[in-house]
Design a protein around this motif. Structure first.
Motif, PDB file in Angstrom:
ATOM      1  N   GLY A 124       0.783  -1.228   0.000  1.00  0.00           N
ATOM      2  CA  GLY A 124       0.000   0.000   0.000  1.00  0.00           C
ATOM      3  C   GLY A 124       0.813   1.275   0.000  1.00  0.00           C
ATOM      4  O   GLY A 124       0.247   2.363  -0.030  1.00  0.00           O
ATOM      5  N   THR A 125       2.146   1.157   0.023  1.00  0.00           N
ATOM      6  CA  THR A 125       2.997   2.346  -0.005  1.00  0.00           C
ATOM      7  C   THR A 125       3.495   2.601  -1.427  1.00  0.00           C
ATOM      8  O   THR A 125       3.520   1.704  -2.268  1.00  0.00           O
ATOM      9  N   ILE A 126       3.904   3.832  -1.679  1.00  0.00           N
ATOM     10  CA  ILE A 126       4.485   4.182  -2.976  1.00  0.00           C
ATOM     11  C   ILE A 126       5.754   3.354  -3.213  1.00  0.00           C
ATOM     12  O   ILE A 126       5.987   2.869  -4.323  1.00  0.00           O
TER      13      ILE A 126
ATOM     14  N   GLN B 252       8.569  -0.991  -6.014  1.00  0.00           N
ATOM     15  CA  GLN B 252       9.193  -2.312  -5.901  1.00  0.00           C
ATOM     16  C   GLN B 252       8.484  -3.313  -6.803  1.00  0.00           C
ATOM     17  O   GLN B 252       9.127  -4.069  -7.541  1.00  0.00           O
ATOM     18  N   ASP B 253       7.152  -3.326  -6.771  1.00  0.00           N
ATOM     19  CA  ASP B 253       6.395  -4.256  -7.602  1.00  0.00           C
ATOM     20  C   ASP B 253       6.583  -3.949  -9.087  1.00  0.00           C
ATOM     21  O   ASP B 253       6.669  -4.867  -9.912  1.00  0.00           O
ATOM     22  N   SER B 254       6.664  -2.660  -9.429  1.00  0.00           N
ATOM     23  CA  SER B 254       6.915  -2.271 -10.815  1.00  0.00           C
ATOM     24  C   SER B 254       8.270  -2.787 -11.287  1.00  0.00           C
ATOM     25  O   SER B 254       8.399  -3.320 -12.399  1.00  0.00           O
ATOM     26  N   LEU B 255       9.277  -2.647 -10.444  1.00  0.00           N
ATOM     27  CA  LEU B 255      10.614  -3.125 -10.789  1.00  0.00           C
ATOM     28  C   LEU B 255      10.632  -4.650 -10.904  1.00  0.00           C
ATOM     29  O   LEU B 255      11.246  -5.207 -11.812  1.00  0.00           O
ATOM     30  N   THR B 256       9.924  -5.322 -10.020  1.00  0.00           N
ATOM     31  CA  THR B 256       9.815  -6.781 -10.091  1.00  0.00           C
ATOM     32  C   THR B 256       9.207  -7.202 -11.423  1.00  0.00           C
ATOM     33  O   THR B 256       9.729  -8.095 -12.104  1.00  0.00           O
ATOM     34  N   GLN B 257       8.109  -6.564 -11.813  1.00  0.00           N
ATOM     35  CA  GLN B 257       7.458  -6.908 -13.077  1.00  0.00           C
ATOM     36  C   GLN B 257       8.358  -6.609 -14.267  1.00  0.00           C
ATOM     37  O   GLN B 257       8.410  -7.389 -15.227  1.00  0.00           O
TER      38      GLN B 257
END
Length: 195
Positions: A79-81, A86-91
């Motif tokens: 829920g944090t920016i 982090q999730d964007s970088l993972t993807q």
């Protein structure tokens, strides 16, 4: 105690490394993909599988995220920016690095020889080189991908770097080579490599 199922030269290495970073006890079952032991837990026959609370969890990224969230380490809070970044970088790493390396493996030795077009390896090396340039623009200031703190994407990228070098895909960005050297010097990484 967790149980990690999958050969040590597969994506199971990501899970083992994370468990070593977290200092958690685990048992390792080095079963190969599509073996009876693996299919009993994952009908797709893919590794790794993590047994947690007697429940099989599949897919290395799902396992890493689960462990990070469960133990509150190597991740930013949901829920944090920072978690969204982090999730964007993972993807990005899964789409641009992992998928190119997996495609190369499939066309190098997994698929029947008649289905392996020879030119695909060169195009995948080109794509991986382009992705390295983009990654360098996304890296934060600090020793890790996002800056000062190690997170899930660091494990994925380092594993992909190892995989790329083993598959003779060059690491073309000096900054990425330096980053990989730092990550490979971590004691938990070295312990995971020894499994």
């Amino acid at each position: 105690m967790y149980r990690v199922i999958g050969s040590g030269n597969s994506r199971a290495r990501r899970v083992i490394w994370m468990l070593e970073e977290l200092g958690l006890p685990y048992a390792h079952v080095p079963a190969p993909p599509r073996s009876d032991d693996v299919i009993a837990l994952n009908p797709a026959g893919k590794v790794p599988v993590l047994i947690a609370d007697n429940v099989p969890i599949t897919d290395s990224t799902a396992i890493l995220t689960f462990l990070a969230d469960r133990h509150g380490h190597l991740t930013h809070p949901a829920g944090t920016i920072d978690r969204a970044r982090q999730d964007s970088l993972t993807q990005f790493l899964l789409d641009e690095f992992d998928s190119a390396l997996w495609m190369a493996a499939r066309h190098g030795f997994v698929l029947p020889e008649a289905l392996r077009p020879s030119a695909i390896q060169d195009s995948l090396k080109c794509e991986l080189g382009r992705s390295q340039k983009v990654l360098m623009q996304r890296m934060g200031d600090g020793p890790f991908l996002m800056g000062a703190a190690m997170t899930v994407p660091d494990i994925i990228l380092t594993h992909c770097g190892d995989w790329a070098e083993a598959a003779c895909f060059p690491i073309t960005e000096p900054g990425l080579g330096d980053y990989l050297a730092r990550m490979r010097a971590r004691p938990a990484y070295r312990r995971a490599q020894a499994v």
